[in-house]
Structure formats: C-alpha cells, structure tokens
Design an enzyme around this catalytic site. Structure first.
Site, PDB file in Angstrom:
ATOM      1  CE1 TYR A  62      23.492  15.058  -0.586  1.00 19.71           C
ATOM      2  CE2 TYR A  62      24.922  15.298  -2.490  1.00 19.71           C
ATOM      3  CZ  TYR A  62      24.529  14.596  -1.376  1.00 19.71           C
ATOM      4  OH  TYR A  62      25.183  13.434  -1.050  1.00 19.71           O
ATOM      5  CG  PHE A 217      30.774  11.168   6.894  1.00 20.35           C
ATOM      6  CD1 PHE A 217      30.760  12.549   6.843  1.00 20.35           C
ATOM      7  CD2 PHE A 217      29.599  10.506   7.228  1.00 20.35           C
ATOM      8  CE1 PHE A 217      29.603  13.265   7.132  1.00 20.35           C
ATOM      9  CE2 PHE A 217      28.440  11.212   7.510  1.00 20.35           C
ATOM     10  CZ  PHE A 217      28.441  12.597   7.454  1.00 20.35           C
ATOM     11  CG  LEU A 219      39.194  13.546   4.158  1.00 18.82           C
ATOM     12  CD1 LEU A 219      39.433  14.928   3.573  1.00 18.82           C
ATOM     13  CD2 LEU A 219      40.521  12.833   4.413  1.00 18.82           C
ATOM     14  N   GLY A 220      36.301  11.716   7.763  1.00 15.63           N
ATOM     15  CA  GLY A 220      35.645  11.851   9.052  1.00 15.63           C
ATOM     16  C   GLY A 220      34.474  12.814   8.973  1.00 15.63           C
ATOM     17  N   GLY A 221      33.833  13.032  10.115  1.00 18.28           N
ATOM     18  CA  GLY A 221      32.663  13.896  10.121  1.00 18.28           C
ATOM     19  C   GLY A 221      32.279  14.298  11.527  1.00 18.28           C
ATOM     20  N   PRO A 224      29.189  11.075  16.008  1.00 18.33           N
ATOM     21  CG  PRO A 224      27.910  10.908  17.950  1.00 18.33           C
ATOM     22  CD  PRO A 224      27.809  11.302  16.506  1.00 18.33           C
TER      23      PRO A 224
END
Length: 301
Positions: A62, A217, A219-221, A224
């Site tokens: 990171y 992820f 909360l999504g990303g 696709p």
C-alpha cells in the site's frame, strides 16, 4: 479471548484470531493519499484508535510501503491493536499500478519479512494470503500460478517460526477455503457488499467454521460488477428517512447481516472516519433490512 476493557467497541465485539476486536475497524490503504503529510495521516490513525478501533488492515504494497511506515509510527504504544497485513503482491514501480503479484512461496516469505520491518514488529498478528482466484482484479499467469497447498506450507512454516500469529485468506473460492480449513484459518477477505453477494455460501461456511468474514469493497468499487452502495436509490431513501448517510446504512446492514462480519472501511479523512464509526449507532428496523435484503445483488464477472 483478550480485549482492552477501557475502550468502546464500535459495532460491538467480534472475534479475530482468538482475540476480541471491535466489529468496525479501519482499512489503511487510503492513507497513501497522505504520504506527503505523515502528521495528518498519523492523526487519522490515532483518531481511529481513540474511537475504539483495535483492528487495522494494511499491506506492505500500500502506497509503495508508505502506509506501513505511517502505522508503525502512529501505533507506537498501542499494542492492543490487531494489525492484519497481507502477502501475495509486492511493490513494483515499473508496473502499471505500481504493484505486481508475488505468489511464489519464497516471495511470500520475503514480503512477510518486509512487513515485519516496515511495521516494526517481531510478529505479525494476522497475515492474509492474497490469492487471485476470485473477485475483481488480475489473475495469475506463468510462474505466478502456484498451488494453494504450496503457499500454505510456507505460511505454516512462518507461523511455526513465530513470524506470523494467524493465517487468513483473501480472494479465495469456497473450495479453496475448504482445502485450507485444516491449517487453521482466522479470516477471509473477499469482495462483498449489500449489492454484491456472490459469495454468500462462502460467508455461511465461514460462520459455520468460526472464521471471521472481513469484506473488501464493502461499499462497492470501480470494478465492473461492484456497484457503489451509496448510489443505490433504496439505500438513499432509507438513509434520508432515518437521518443517516447511505454509507452508514451500507455498513449497518453488514453488521446486522451476520455476527462474524468485521468491517475495515478505509479513509484518509477524520470526518469520514467519524462517519464510519457512527454506523454502529444506525438502527435499521426489520422492515429496513427486509427491503435491503430484497435488492437484487449484482454478480461478479
């Protein structure tokens, strides 16, 4: 399990590698955005710990190594905080995304040593083996196609040497977890949110086996098949009605969905951190949960 009784535990208390931790932790990846301002980055970490966070997720790759440096300095004197890192990739400035896979057993050992040095620790509390079998992202090719059994043998050896406290898995299939369970698996990290429930059977297996589920992820990303939870109109409607933010609703649903789910939402902002920690005060009714459960989740490609 051991715990630190003087701290509040946002989200309640969950289990990780035989220890009690707050169910809302902190994902450190976004601290890379503050690599030029280590004081600001350290302040975010310390604010998280002051708010009851005792479970932090990181990796040597990171921010090109900068995130672990930030954590080493900010967590000095915070021995109660469980730091979970991961191996399976390494820094490569020449790569398109600054990272390349490092799946071979000897590479796993090298990256464990890198994490030990950068975090300033003699032992890593938990190390997740980042496979590339499931979820978004690249897939292994050539000499990076490595049997899970060979990787686990290297991880077990380092656990026996005292370099690793516990072993986790990331981006793993349900068959992969079943094969690894006899080794002793502390947690699984796969992409998962209220809009992406492709791994529900894997989540259930973890519950049955006492393995913590720590979604990324969450909360999504941008990939696709990973729609953003905050953009969903049903989530937005519920958030407005109960006086919460859409992200808090997404986190609160995860906390309510299963008791073994631990959250590591990431941010480089103290204000956003406070919002994430406030998700434990969001009270979703049984009707709210039923409506959210009824949202047709996406399927990963």
């Amino acid at each position: 399990m051991t715990t630190s009784p003087e701290l509040r535990h946002p989200g309640g208390i969950g289990g990780l590698a035989g220890r009690s931790v707050s169910r809302i932790g902190f994902g450190a990846m976004q601290l890379a955005r503050l690599r030029a301002d280590s004081d600001a980055a350290g302040a975010v970490v310390r604010r998280a710990v002051e708010g009851g966070v005792d479970h932090i997720d990181t990796a040597q790759f990171y921010g090109g190594g900068s995130v672990n440096d930030i954590l080493r300095q900010a967590l000095a004197g915070s021995e109660h905080v469980v730091v979970v890192t991961k191996v399976g990739a390494t820094v490569d400035p020449g790569a398109a995304v600054g990272v390349r896979l490092a799946q071979r057993p000897e590479e796993l050992r090298t990256t464990v040593e890198d994490n030990l040095r950068s975090l300033g620790r003699e032992r890593l509390d938990v190390v997740n083996l980042r496979r590339v079998d499931a979820g978004p992202g690249i897939r292994a090719e050539g000499d990076q196609v490595v049997d899970l059994e060979d990787q686990l043998a290297a991880m077990i050896a380092m656990r026996e040497e005292g370099k690793i406290g516990a072993i986790g898995l990331s981006a793993v299939t349900i068959d992969g977890l079943r094969a690894a369970l006899p080794v002793g698996i502390a947690c699984v990290q796969n992409a998962y949110s209220l809009l992406n429930r492709a791994d529900e059977a894997l989540l259930d297996l973890c519950l049955d086996e006492g393995v913590a589920w720590v979604p990324f992820f969450l909360l999504g990303g941008a990939f696709p098949g990973l729609p953003k939870v905050v953009d969903n109109p049903i989530v937005q409607t519920i958030a407005t009605r109960i006086g919460a933010t859409p992200s808090q609703v997404g986190l609160a649903w995860l906390l309510a969905h299963a008791p073994h789910i631990l959250l590591v939402p990431g941010t480089a902002s103290s204000a956003h951190l406070n919002e994430n920690l406030g998700a434990d005060e969001v009270q979703l009714t049984s009707e709210d949960i039923a409506v959210i459960d009824g949202i047709a989740p996406s399927r990963q490609p």
